[in-house]
Scaffold this motif. Structure first.
Motif, PDB file in Angstrom:
ATOM      1  N   ILE A 171       0.529  -2.820   2.486  1.00 31.10           N
ATOM      2  CA  ILE A 171      -0.079  -3.952   3.189  1.00 31.10           C
ATOM      3  C   ILE A 171      -1.454  -3.570   3.718  1.00 31.10           C
ATOM      4  N   ALA A 172      -1.609  -2.346   4.175  1.00 27.74           N
ATOM      5  CA  ALA A 172      -2.932  -1.898   4.628  1.00 27.74           C
ATOM      6  C   ALA A 172      -3.937  -1.990   3.474  1.00 27.74           C
ATOM      7  N   ARG A 173      -3.520  -1.622   2.279  1.00 22.63           N
ATOM      8  CA  ARG A 173      -4.382  -1.732   1.101  1.00 22.63           C
ATOM      9  C   ARG A 173      -4.647  -3.204   0.757  1.00 22.63           C
ATOM     10  N   ALA A 174      -3.621  -4.047   0.896  1.00 27.06           N
ATOM     11  CA  ALA A 174      -3.783  -5.481   0.621  1.00 27.06           C
ATOM     12  C   ALA A 174      -4.767  -6.107   1.605  1.00 27.06           C
ATOM     13  N   GLU A 175      -4.670  -5.712   2.862  1.00 28.95           N
ATOM     14  CA  GLU A 175      -5.585  -6.248   3.874  1.00 28.95           C
ATOM     15  C   GLU A 175      -7.022  -5.807   3.602  1.00 28.95           C
ATOM     16  N   ALA A 176      -7.199  -4.566   3.159  1.00 26.55           N
ATOM     17  CA  ALA A 176      -8.550  -4.087   2.828  1.00 26.55           C
ATOM     18  C   ALA A 176      -9.100  -4.851   1.616  1.00 26.55           C
ATOM     19  N   HIS A 177      -8.241  -5.099   0.641  1.00 28.16           N
ATOM     20  CA  HIS A 177      -8.659  -5.869  -0.540  1.00 28.16           C
ATOM     21  C   HIS A 177      -9.028  -7.290  -0.130  1.00 28.16           C
ATOM     22  N   GLN A 178      -8.192  -7.894   0.710  1.00 30.43           N
ATOM     23  CA  GLN A 178      -8.473  -9.247   1.190  1.00 30.43           C
ATOM     24  C   GLN A 178      -9.792  -9.294   1.956  1.00 30.43           C
ATOM     25  N   ALA A 179     -10.076  -8.275   2.752  1.00 32.96           N
ATOM     26  CA  ALA A 179     -11.332  -8.240   3.509  1.00 32.96           C
ATOM     27  C   ALA A 179     -12.532  -8.233   2.565  1.00 32.96           C
ATOM     28  N   ARG A 180     -12.416  -7.523   1.437  1.00 35.02           N
ATOM     29  CA  ARG A 180     -13.510  -7.513   0.460  1.00 35.02           C
ATOM     30  C   ARG A 180     -13.688  -8.898  -0.165  1.00 35.02           C
ATOM     31  N   LEU A 181     -12.579  -9.584  -0.435  1.00 34.81           N
ATOM     32  CA  LEU A 181     -12.673 -10.941  -0.993  1.00 34.81           C
ATOM     33  C   LEU A 181     -13.296 -11.899   0.019  1.00 34.81           C
ATOM     34  N   ILE A 182     -12.870 -11.789   1.261  1.00 37.29           N
ATOM     35  CA  ILE A 182     -13.400 -12.665   2.308  1.00 37.29           C
ATOM     36  C   ILE A 182     -14.892 -12.410   2.509  1.00 37.29           C
ATOM     37  N   ALA A 183     -15.301 -11.162   2.413  1.00 32.92           N
ATOM     38  CA  ALA A 183     -16.725 -10.841   2.557  1.00 32.92           C
ATOM     39  C   ALA A 183     -17.558 -11.547   1.491  1.00 32.92           C
TER      40      ALA A 183
END
Length: 145
Positions: free
Chosen positions: A111-123
């Motif tokens: 989930i920590a990796r998923a959240e980091a991936h999501q943050a890149r998409l949101i950026a």
């Protein structure tokens, strides 16, 4: 002169599917690099935050898979000690699945990796647009029968 627009270039369902495919492919590479299959990731992620667990039917819907595939994945996860499964005391046909302590630990890293991936998409689209997109997608999902 502007080139003609193809139907799919403005077709909402295509755009949603294509965006999901592109974004998922990036993250799925990360998941597999951790030695986790995508079906296992989906089951573990779906169970996170559900302390009482989910039924196999609920997992089927949440993981976008069919019941035999989910049952097979759950069998593997039970054998690995990442989830436990038990029959509903009021309806023996219903089977509940929940994370074990080991499952919680395993999924937390993913989930920590998923959240980091999501943050890149949101950026890439901005937090305001991301919230609008999430709300719109939830409305589309909620209107399904």
């Amino acid at each position: 002169m502007t080139p003609p627009t193809r139907f799919v270039d403005t077709y909402l369902l295509y755009l949603m599917a294509r965006a999901s495919s592109v974004a998922s492919a990036e993250f799925h590479d990360e998941v597999r690099a951790q030695g986790v299959s995508i079906p296992v990731w989906r089951v573990l992620a779906s169970l996170k935050g559900a302390p009482d667990g989910l039924t196999v039917g609920e997992l089927t819907r949440s993981c976008l898979a069919n019941q035999p595939a989910i049952s097979k994945t759950v069998d593997k996860l039970v054998a690995q000690g990442l989830v436990d499964r038990h029959a509903d005391p009021n309806d023996r046909r219903r089977v509940w699945v929940r994370l074990t302590a080991a499952g919680e630990e395993r999924v937390d890293g993913l989930i920590a990796r998923a959240e980091a991936h999501q943050a890149r998409l949101i950026a890439a689209i901005g937090p305001e647009e991301a919230e609008i997109l999430k709300a719109a997608l939830k409305r589309v999902i909620d209107r399904a029968p």
